[in-house]
Design an enzyme around this catalytic site. Sequence first.
Site, PDB file in Angstrom:
ATOM      1  N   GLY B  51       0.842  -1.201   0.000  1.00 22.63           N
ATOM      2  CA  GLY B  51       0.000   0.000   0.000  1.00 22.63           C
ATOM      3  C   GLY B  51       0.864   1.232   0.000  1.00 22.63           C
ATOM      4  CD  GLU B  77       3.548  -2.206  -3.144  1.00 20.15           C
ATOM      5  OE1 GLU B  77       4.544  -2.865  -2.816  1.00 20.15           O
ATOM      6  OE2 GLU B  77       2.947  -1.427  -2.382  1.00 20.15           O
ATOM      7  CD  GLU B 129      12.666 -10.512   1.549  1.00 15.51           C
ATOM      8  OE1 GLU B 129      12.395 -11.718   1.426  1.00 15.51           O
ATOM      9  OE2 GLU B 129      13.082 -10.003   2.614  1.00 15.51           O
TER      10      GLU B 129
END
Lengths: 240, 240
Positions: B51, B77, B129
């Site tokens: 987010g 993402e 990550e």
Amino acid sequence: MARRVKQHSYDHARPSVTVDMVVLTVVDLDLKILLIRRGEAPFLGQWALPGGFVRVNDAPDQGEDVDAAAIRELREETGLRPEDVYLHQLRAFGRAGRDPRYRVISVAYYALVAADRVRRVVAGDDAAEAEWFSTSSLETMALGFDHPEIIDAALEHIADRIDGDFGMAASLVPAAFTKAELRRVYEIVTGQSYDKSNFNKRFNRMLEDGLLLESPGRRAFAGPGRPASLYAFNLSADED
Amino acid sequence: MARRVKQHSYDHARPSVTVDMVVLTVVDLDLKILLIRRGEAPFLGQWALPGGFVRVNDAPDQGEDVDAAAIRELREETGLRPEDVYLHQLRAFGRAGRDPRYRVISVAYYALVAADRVRRVVAGDDAAEAEWFSTSSLETMALGFDHPEIIDAALEHIADRIDGDFGMAASLVPAAFTKAELRRVYEIVTGQSYDKSNFNKRFNRMLEDGLLLESPGRRAFAGPGRPASLYAFNLSADED
DNA sequence: CCAAAAGTGTTAACAGTACACCCATGC
DNA sequence: GCATGGGTGTACTGTTAACACTTTTGG
């Protein structure tokens, strides 16, 4: 793309955040919504949803919860406490330009309240007037902001869920009510009509399951026909 | 109580507003959620929902819609576009203190995506990550913020609604799928088990109603048993 | 008695449940 | 053949839907 956030500061612009309240009650065989006439720009003089800014700060307590802001606005504009209503967050409305002044993101809530629990309607400090309107009369009104969209979303959400959530119907009916009154609430909220006999069968199942209680021997007051028995929701029972 | 708002200025404090994405897929008979390992304070090194901040300003365009921020974060993402997923706003989470740094209100979305549409998982600029985790393994993990609450709310919301919204199931299954694959999606998402025969009857009704189409003569690739027929959702049909 | 509203009963259709069973394929 | 998963059929049950009917009150 610039790095945006450092450990204990920020360099991004922030929006204002408000809560908007869709307050509904059933009276005179009609679903009514509470609107306030705006006493300030923008949309000065037009009708709009009650609501207001969420009071925040950065430290140390960060201000009030968004839910608390909804409860506060409800009390300020209607005198109602959360235990008197069915209060639920609908969702956030965050289109750019929905407030012409500056960027405002709004979290919409709806509150369902029985007509006999509505005590007073107080105009808040940014509202000149408050009034209940029939939800069927809204199409012809010029409401401010994106409030027509919020109201439509709330009404649809409620109509879709009232059949599976006794708490919603319970909040729209007086403490003691007749089968017909409850049936009319369902009819008014969903727009469908419910067969009397079939509705009573569902009602009687709820009685057997302990979700409803017979209100002691009393009967509804006079009218042309046979007086009806009174019932009450069993608030200690778990739904399902 | 002080007057708070004048015509084109404001004197109240504003919160930051973020979007949090609950991105889910079904793979290996398991419901998986995408988490990122935080590369910054707070909760540095811990796993959290992807987010980021909604990009706003006050004039003239006011920045991006909140929905657009969700779409942007999804693409940044995961590389996924909105037409590849079932994207839905859950609700706003606005408890004071949910971000220890400063006041942040978050609008949570969930995205359902078929495993074969997941192309790449890219860590955004505030993520070190990214990884898919089984939703059943989350209880033992220490997620940042109030993200466990958001995830629980999303999973419950989805389990409650997938039975009545074909679009949700459609988004979790490859373009061509077998009856058993679809049934397993329902079982994994709801946690119930569905009788094969009874599920097939529902499935066949959807075929008759034109909601599903038979995928031309082809069959699923080899396994120990009889090869299954393939089907596809009819995206031009209206649901109900 | 009549009108009006409360409340009950009867029937058919349908959907969900729990099974048992058959079919096509790889090994 | 046999194990494995795909696919069908059947009988039972509970819920919904439509509609007719009876009951209790005020005038």
